[in-house]
Scaffold this motif. Sequence first.
Motif, mmCIF file in Angstrom:
data_model
loop_
_atom_site.group_PDB
_atom_site.id
_atom_site.type_symbol
_atom_site.label_atom_id
_atom_site.label_comp_id
_atom_site.label_asym_id
_atom_site.label_seq_id
_atom_site.Cartn_x
_atom_site.Cartn_y
_atom_site.Cartn_z
ATOM 1 N N ARG A 1 15.974 3.490 13.286
ATOM 2 C CA ARG A 1 14.513 3.493 13.289
ATOM 3 C C ARG A 1 14.000 2.087 13.561
ATOM 4 N N LEU A 2 12.755 2.019 14.040
ATOM 5 C CA LEU A 2 12.103 0.734 14.311
ATOM 6 C C LEU A 2 10.711 0.739 13.712
ATOM 7 N N ILE A 3 10.322 -0.381 13.096
ATOM 8 C CA ILE A 3 8.913 -0.612 12.798
ATOM 9 C C ILE A 3 8.534 -1.982 13.327
ATOM 10 N N THR A 4 7.252 -2.165 13.617
ATOM 11 C CA THR A 4 6.749 -3.482 13.989
ATOM 12 C C THR A 4 6.104 -4.103 12.757
ATOM 13 N N SER A 5 6.347 -5.388 12.545
ATOM 14 C CA SER A 5 5.871 -6.034 11.322
ATOM 15 C C SER A 5 5.628 -7.525 11.531
ATOM 16 N N PRO A 6 4.660 -7.893 12.370
ATOM 17 C CA PRO A 6 4.336 -9.314 12.534
ATOM 18 C C PRO A 6 3.698 -9.872 11.268
ATOM 19 N N VAL A 7 3.650 -11.192 11.171
ATOM 20 C CA VAL A 7 3.119 -11.840 9.965
ATOM 21 C C VAL A 7 2.059 -12.870 10.344
ATOM 22 N N PHE A 8 1.172 -13.136 9.400
ATOM 23 C CA PHE A 8 0.171 -14.186 9.548
ATOM 24 C C PHE A 8 0.515 -15.333 8.611
ATOM 25 N N GLY A 9 0.526 -16.545 9.160
ATOM 26 C CA GLY A 9 0.791 -17.736 8.360
ATOM 27 C C GLY A 9 1.599 -18.748 9.140
ATOM 28 N N ASP B 1 -1.211 -1.961 6.288
ATOM 29 C CA ASP B 1 -0.631 -0.816 7.003
ATOM 30 C C ASP B 1 -1.560 -0.392 8.129
ATOM 31 N N LEU B 2 -1.051 -0.409 9.364
ATOM 32 C CA LEU B 2 -1.838 -0.020 10.542
ATOM 33 C C LEU B 2 -1.464 1.358 11.058
ATOM 34 N N GLY B 3 -0.785 2.177 10.265
ATOM 35 C CA GLY B 3 -0.502 3.544 10.677
ATOM 36 C C GLY B 3 0.809 3.720 11.410
ATOM 37 N N GLY B 4 0.930 4.877 12.060
ATOM 38 C CA GLY B 4 2.201 5.254 12.650
ATOM 39 C C GLY B 4 2.458 4.737 14.049
ATOM 40 N N ASN B 5 1.411 4.371 14.785
ATOM 41 C CA ASN B 5 1.563 3.899 16.157
ATOM 42 C C ASN B 5 2.141 2.491 16.159
ATOM 43 N N LEU B 6 3.330 2.335 16.721
ATOM 44 C CA LEU B 6 4.026 1.048 16.699
ATOM 45 C C LEU B 6 3.270 -0.072 17.400
ATOM 46 N N GLU B 7 2.342 0.272 18.284
ATOM 47 C CA GLU B 7 1.602 -0.756 19.020
ATOM 48 C C GLU B 7 0.476 -1.374 18.202
ATOM 49 N N LYS B 8 0.098 -0.730 17.095
ATOM 50 C CA LYS B 8 -1.081 -1.194 16.361
ATOM 51 C C LYS B 8 -0.854 -2.529 15.656
ATOM 52 N N PRO C 1 0.800 -1.236 0.000
ATOM 53 C CA PRO C 1 0.000 0.000 0.000
ATOM 54 C C PRO C 1 0.829 1.281 0.000
ATOM 55 N N TYR C 2 1.986 1.264 -0.619
ATOM 56 C CA TYR C 2 2.847 2.437 -0.705
ATOM 57 C C TYR C 2 3.368 2.543 -2.135
ATOM 58 N N SER C 3 3.591 3.787 -2.588
ATOM 59 C CA SER C 3 4.212 3.958 -3.890
ATOM 60 C C SER C 3 5.635 3.432 -3.830
ATOM 61 N N TYR D 1 6.158 6.055 8.209
ATOM 62 C CA TYR D 1 5.676 5.737 6.863
ATOM 63 C C TYR D 1 6.810 5.412 5.899
ATOM 64 N N ARG D 2 7.803 6.249 5.866
ATOM 65 C CA ARG D 2 8.880 6.072 4.897
ATOM 66 C C ARG D 2 9.680 4.802 5.164
ATOM 67 N N THR D 3 9.826 4.492 6.439
ATOM 68 C CA THR D 3 10.537 3.272 6.799
ATOM 69 C C THR D 3 9.733 2.046 6.389
ATOM 70 N N LYS D 4 8.414 2.096 6.587
ATOM 71 C CA LYS D 4 7.566 0.987 6.165
ATOM 72 C C LYS D 4 7.668 0.767 4.663
ATOM 73 N N LYS D 5 7.732 1.858 3.916
ATOM 74 C CA LYS D 5 7.855 1.751 2.463
ATOM 75 C C LYS D 5 9.140 1.018 2.083
ATOM 76 N N GLU D 6 10.248 1.384 2.725
ATOM 77 C CA GLU D 6 11.517 0.706 2.461
ATOM 78 C C GLU D 6 11.381 -0.804 2.653
ATOM 79 N N ILE D 7 10.796 -1.159 3.800
ATOM 80 C CA ILE D 7 10.759 -2.571 4.173
ATOM 81 C C ILE D 7 9.737 -3.351 3.354
ATOM 82 N N ALA D 8 8.622 -2.718 3.029
ATOM 83 C CA ALA D 8 7.581 -3.417 2.272
ATOM 84 C C ALA D 8 8.118 -3.966 0.960
#
Length: 376
Positions: free
Chosen positions: A172-180, A218-225, A31-33, A198-205
């Motif tokens: 920087r830190l992002i949270t990125s759990p997975v389903f499967g 994408d669950l937004g900017g709050n790392l707990e989401k 969901p990012y360019s 946002y920009r960090t999520k784009k890199e990692i995606a």
Amino acid sequence: MSDLLHSALHSTSHSHLAMSPTSGAETPAVPYSRPTTPGSASFPIQIGFVGLGAMGGMMAKNLANYRAAHISGALPILVWNRSPAKGESLVAEVGQNKVRVAKTLEQLATECDVIFSNLANDDVVKSCYLKFVEALKHTPPARSKIFVEMSTIYPSLAGELDTLITSVPHCRLITSPVFGVPTVAAAAQLVIVMSGDYRTKKEIAYILVPAVGRKVIDLGGNLEKAPTFKLIGNSMILGTLEILAEAYTLAEKSGIASEEVHGLVKDLFPAPSIIRYSERMSRDQFDGSTGFSVDGGIKDASHIRRLTAVHNAPMPNIDVAHQHMITARAIHNGMVQAGSETVDVLDWSGMVAGTRVAAGLAPFDSSNNHGVVQED
């Protein structure tokens, strides 16, 4: 955040599209360019991966294979696991040109630009991050460094990790759990959840899709989401397991073959995950080395119950499932100690043992369960 990672990611040219289940139209799996910096990176990205368990090992393998095949000049992924044998086994499987083993966590933290971690529980996660930060304060990074926490953790831990990581410049830190489950991870079909910058999520995606997963939520900017969403998703799976366990137990008590119940599940609930767990229960296949361990299930259920208490949102089904998993684990541990159990790691679908023993049936071998059926 430096633009250097952007240009390295730009070198991939694969489509990131998925079919919409409702309209049949193609929708973005990411969901990012795409990062727009043209040209080649001034340096190759060094990726690190911590935790080579049933899930982490598959993700690291897929990431290494994909980057070697699709990213020009890709460096071997640097991996670390508490048991070095898993890293060495991965190198033997895919080759030294794709994976190399870090001698220490500290080496991985200082040498890598992007560090993924997929670990067993919150205590292990925090202990690793403390070592990361200690190493980076001793050897401060000169350029951007991204940490991607993929473990299933309690949401508030994300804030603690963020405080640790952002105390180091350029980190920087992002949270990125997975389903499967591991078979889904092996097929690179995981659903990836992200929260954070946002920009960090784009890199990692664009590193993870399609190398590791099929889509990003994408669950937004709050790392707990993202960790919260992961627990909500796992509550659905765990609740379904509890319903299946109770249904199979009632069927056994009433003299209905498990094959008939499994056939009904396939007819009424044709979702791959439900069918997979139904099949395990129907055939007494509780080997957690090819699934999700009951220890992990109990940990997740504990997190879910804690979350429901914080938000005053009761989930009684999860309370019962939690108790049934504890019962199943206790029985399994006793059988292992007695030398009468052949499965080293109990899958969380083995929770059916809890419903069976409550109904007076044998816990893990349904062939010993013969229901008493009233004659017409």
